[in-house]
Write an enzyme that holds these catalytic residues in place. Structure first.
Site, short mmCIF file in Angstrom:
data_model
loop_
_atom_site.label_atom_id
_atom_site.label_comp_id
_atom_site.label_asym_id
_atom_site.label_seq_id
_atom_site.Cartn_x
_atom_site.Cartn_y
_atom_site.Cartn_z
N HIS A 121 0.83 -1.20 0.00
CA HIS A 121 0.00 0.00 0.00
C HIS A 121 0.87 1.25 0.00
O HIS A 121 1.56 1.55 0.97
CB HIS A 121 -0.89 -0.02 1.25
CG HIS A 121 -1.87 1.09 1.32
ND1 HIS A 121 -1.84 2.03 2.32
CD2 HIS A 121 -2.92 1.41 0.52
CE1 HIS A 121 -2.84 2.88 2.16
NE2 HIS A 121 -3.51 2.52 1.07
N HIS B 128 -0.73 10.61 -2.59
CA HIS B 128 -1.97 10.17 -1.97
C HIS B 128 -3.13 11.09 -2.33
O HIS B 128 -4.27 10.65 -2.51
CB HIS B 128 -1.78 10.11 -0.45
CG HIS B 128 -3.02 9.80 0.32
ND1 HIS B 128 -3.85 8.75 -0.01
CD2 HIS B 128 -3.58 10.40 1.40
CE1 HIS B 128 -4.86 8.71 0.85
NE2 HIS B 128 -4.73 9.71 1.69
#
Length: 364
Positions: free
Chosen positions: A44, A86
């Protein structure tokens, strides 16, 4: 002094607090959506438990820890280049706030209905963005990651694919990528759509084909429909869901999409779902794990794979019964949590600590 490339590589190879001791990764899904017995371990944002997220160092460390797939979040620059962050706001993940020449770029935008103040990738050219350096997004939780603040550039999606190709050769296995389109409607309204450069980049690298180790994911069902119907992507698509709310600009709730009827509809244009992990095993009022829901079985009945997010090692992210001590930033029983979820029959998991994921799946 080592040059920047040497520093990046050394930072990527040296594993911080690795869990593995001689455990190697076995192939999980042979390609596309065809499973064997091993669930996927998805790094991730790389190995973001050990390095600042969305840096080449983080992605490389994830691969060397045994992750099957690397997960880059994709946003876009002013000149139309896909980069890995992100969010489009970069004040929290780069040193842009310390750069006086960019002070005037700070502004407030409405991002998917929320007012956000900061610096945004779409106000920078790629050349300008490359002068910045990445920083740890949650320094109070991951102080050790701040050791690497200022060392690594913001990578382009192409650079991640180049890294994937090199590491696949070095490691002797076909490393996958699992890109996410971030806020696609927001960018589309700015005239900077994500879909075309994503599809173009995958095809230029020979990765838009059946069997390629690529999944494309999004929190917006409409975005996935466009990729499936208009762009005819050959690789599997994954619909991400949140435990509450709706996809942006969508009247349907995530909960509605995850009903048996909603899952059947999703299966017409996606191959899997990426639920928030509490949608697989919710927590009780006291913070401990409850009983699993029917989501995994319902999704499998609709022909969909299930890859929940996000598994982290620190106490504050773990269910109450798996925390160790009182320090919220200390490691708890993260292996136990992942084993518990893997036993529900999920097809993989997103983890900030890929070494833990690789180990956990050997214990199921």
């Amino acid at each position: 002094m080592a040059d920047r490339r040497q520093v990046l590589r050394l930072g990527a190879v040296a594993a911080a607090t690795p869990v593995l001791a001689g455990v190697t990764s076995a192939p999980a899904w042979a390609g596309g959506g065809r499973p064997d017995k091993k669930p996927l371990v998805v790094g991730h944002r790389g190995a973001s438990g050990y390095r600042p997220e969305h840096t080449l160092a983080s992605y490389e460390l994830a691969a060397r820890m045994g992750a099957d797939y690397l997960e880059p979040d994709l946003v876009i620059t002013k000149d139309g280049v896909l980069v890995c962050r992100h969010e489009p706001e970069i004040g929290g993940t780069t040193n842009v706030a310390s750069r006086p020449e960019f002070a005037g770029r700070q502004r407030t935008v409405t991002l998917d209905g929320v007012s956000v103040t900061g610096w945004f990738t779409h106000d920078f050219t790629l050349a300008e963005l490359k002068t910045l350096r990445a920083t740890e997004r949650i320094p109070a939780v991951r102080q050790q990651n701040t050791l690497y603040d200022g060392l690594f550039e913001v990578p382009t999606f192409q650079e991640v694919l180049d890294l994937r190709k090199r590491l696949s050769r070095e490691l002797g296995r076909d490393l996958g990528v699992f890109p996410e389109t971030k806020h696609p409607t927001y960018f589309q309204r700015l005239g900077l759509e994500l879909e075309k450069p994503l599809v173009r980049t995958l095809r230029r690298n020979g990765l838009d084909r059946r069997g390629a180790k690529v999944f494309v994911q999004s929190f917006e069902a409409a975005n996935l429909r466009v990729l499936a119907d208009e762009h005819r992507l050959e690789v599997p698509l994954v619909f991400l869901s949140s435990a509450a709310g709706n996809p942006f600009n969508d009247p349907r709730s995530y909960a509605d999409y995850l009903t048996p009827a909603g899952l059947k509809e999703l299966s017409q244009f996606v191959d899997g779902i990426g639920p928030e992990k509490s949608q697989v095993i919710p927590r009780k009022a006291d913070g401990t794990l409850g009983a699993p829901t029917s989501l995994v079985a319902d999704a499998h009945a609709a022909g969909l794979k299930v890859i929940p997010y996000t598994f982290r090692a620190e106490n504050q992210f773990l269910p109450a019964e798996l925390r160790v001590g009182t320090d919220p930033t200390a490691y708890g029983k993260a292996i136990d949590e992942q084993v518990t979820f893997l036993r529900t029959g999920i097809d993989g998991l997103f983890t900030d600590n890929p070494d833990i994921g690789v180990l956990a799946r050997t214990l199921v």
